[in-house]
Scaffold this active site. Sequence first.
Site, PDB file in Angstrom:
ATOM      1  NE  ARG A 167      -4.039  -1.958   2.243  1.00  0.00           N
ATOM      2  CZ  ARG A 167      -3.993  -3.212   2.651  1.00  0.00           C
ATOM      3  NH1 ARG A 167      -2.890  -3.673   3.243  1.00  0.00           N
ATOM      4  NH2 ARG A 167      -5.038  -4.022   2.504  1.00  0.00           N
ATOM      5  CE  LYS A 205      -8.265  -0.874   4.661  1.00  0.00           C
ATOM      6  NZ  LYS A 205      -8.721  -0.703   3.245  1.00  0.00           N
ATOM      7  CG  HIS A 255      -5.224   1.426  -3.448  1.00  0.00           C
ATOM      8  ND1 HIS A 255      -4.518   0.995  -2.341  1.00  0.00           N
ATOM      9  CD2 HIS A 255      -6.218   0.525  -3.640  1.00  0.00           C
ATOM     10  CE1 HIS A 255      -5.071  -0.114  -1.875  1.00  0.00           C
ATOM     11  NE2 HIS A 255      -6.102  -0.420  -2.644  1.00  0.00           N
ATOM     12  NE  ARG A 262      -3.379  -3.855  -1.371  1.00  0.00           N
ATOM     13  CZ  ARG A 262      -2.727  -4.749  -0.632  1.00  0.00           C
ATOM     14  NH1 ARG A 262      -1.409  -4.816  -0.698  1.00  0.00           N
ATOM     15  NH2 ARG A 262      -3.372  -5.571   0.168  1.00  0.00           N
ATOM     16  CD1 TRP A 273      -6.954  -7.318   0.758  1.00  0.00           C
ATOM     17  CD2 TRP A 273      -5.457  -8.517  -0.365  1.00  0.00           C
ATOM     18  NE1 TRP A 273      -6.616  -6.600  -0.370  1.00  0.00           N
ATOM     19  CE2 TRP A 273      -5.705  -7.309  -1.083  1.00  0.00           C
ATOM     20  CE3 TRP A 273      -4.546  -9.434  -0.897  1.00  0.00           C
ATOM     21  CZ2 TRP A 273      -5.070  -7.010  -2.282  1.00  0.00           C
ATOM     22  CZ3 TRP A 273      -3.921  -9.139  -2.079  1.00  0.00           C
ATOM     23  CH2 TRP A 273      -4.182  -7.937  -2.767  1.00  0.00           C
ATOM     24  CE1 TYR A 310      -7.089  -7.071  -7.586  1.00  0.00           C
ATOM     25  CE2 TYR A 310      -7.198  -8.234  -5.495  1.00  0.00           C
ATOM     26  CZ  TYR A 310      -7.010  -7.077  -6.204  1.00  0.00           C
ATOM     27  OH  TYR A 310      -6.730  -5.908  -5.528  1.00  0.00           O
TER      28      TYR A 310
END
Length: 339
Positions: free
Chosen positions: A173, A200, A260, A263, A286, A295
């Site tokens: 990120r 995050k 972003h 990414r 994640w 994806y």
Amino acid sequence: MRTPSGERIRRAAGTKDIKKAQELRAKLVHELWQQQYMAEKPKRLWDEAAVQWINERQDKKSIQTDIARLRQLGRLRGMYLHEMSRDVIMSVINDMTCSPSTKNRYIALIRSILYKARDEWEWIDKAPKLKQLKEPTKRVRWLKPEEAHRLVMALPDNYWRHMAVFSLATGLRQSNVFSLKWEQVDLKRKLAWIFPDEAKSGKAIVVPLNDLAIKILAIRQGMHHTYVFTTTQKQVVKSLNRKVWQKALKDAGIRDFRWHDLRHTWASWLIQQGVPLLALKEMGGWEKLDMVMRYAHLAAEHLAPHAGVLDGLEWFRHKMDTSSNEASKGKSLNDCLGF
């Protein structure tokens, strides 16, 4: 004024009208009596719940975001928690001029506070069920390799270009790239890591470094004793220079693309090269698999053999043979199939 147990209470009436002040006093006396003898819970305001939430969640990474959102919920101030029905709350939310996804953040915050008030603080007996709004599905914006090359070459040949390439090579990120320190890098083991308080998800991330990432780090070595990426004046990169970024996009002929999305590009490339979704989830840090599923459609090649199973059915073979014969007579495939 004193409670039934003798405790003295002082409270401003908020009015100069003696009659209204007396009515307020009588109301408070009645409520205190019910709390004392009828075991009723004290009435609590939304304001009290918001303050309690802030005091208890000081260690939350996004507490400042919560505070900013609570400021925007001014219409809830002065409301008693037990009077906050779903209709009342959604009326406030629906009047806000923001996207459905942003409104859902407000709904989630209100819901969390009310559940706390019910389950932990025991201020209310029940809380309204708040369903989130339906959000439009957003497509994943990513670049093809040739587009990424144009963008990188359009950036200034300095730390901006280095950070963009490093982002494409690692998928980190923006904040993690801009604030990356040398103490987080092990060139010998080809690893980097993001500390839990910088991630995050709140969990540490181990970042495997490919040859391109190692090459960028080798170029940056010795430029600054603490940070990997710094300006030409040896200053920490605190934010994206919009002017530089927009000019590079324009020069590269690329539209509707954020930093972003580098990414997203990294993740899309990995999926298209056959990297499993679970591996991508771990590499990208994640928290949930559904965050990676956006994806999945980019790697549908493995489904082709399953679809081809139908080609072995006699009905399919018969139709295809008939189509070939009829097509040679000038008929279209649709005619042959009866469409």
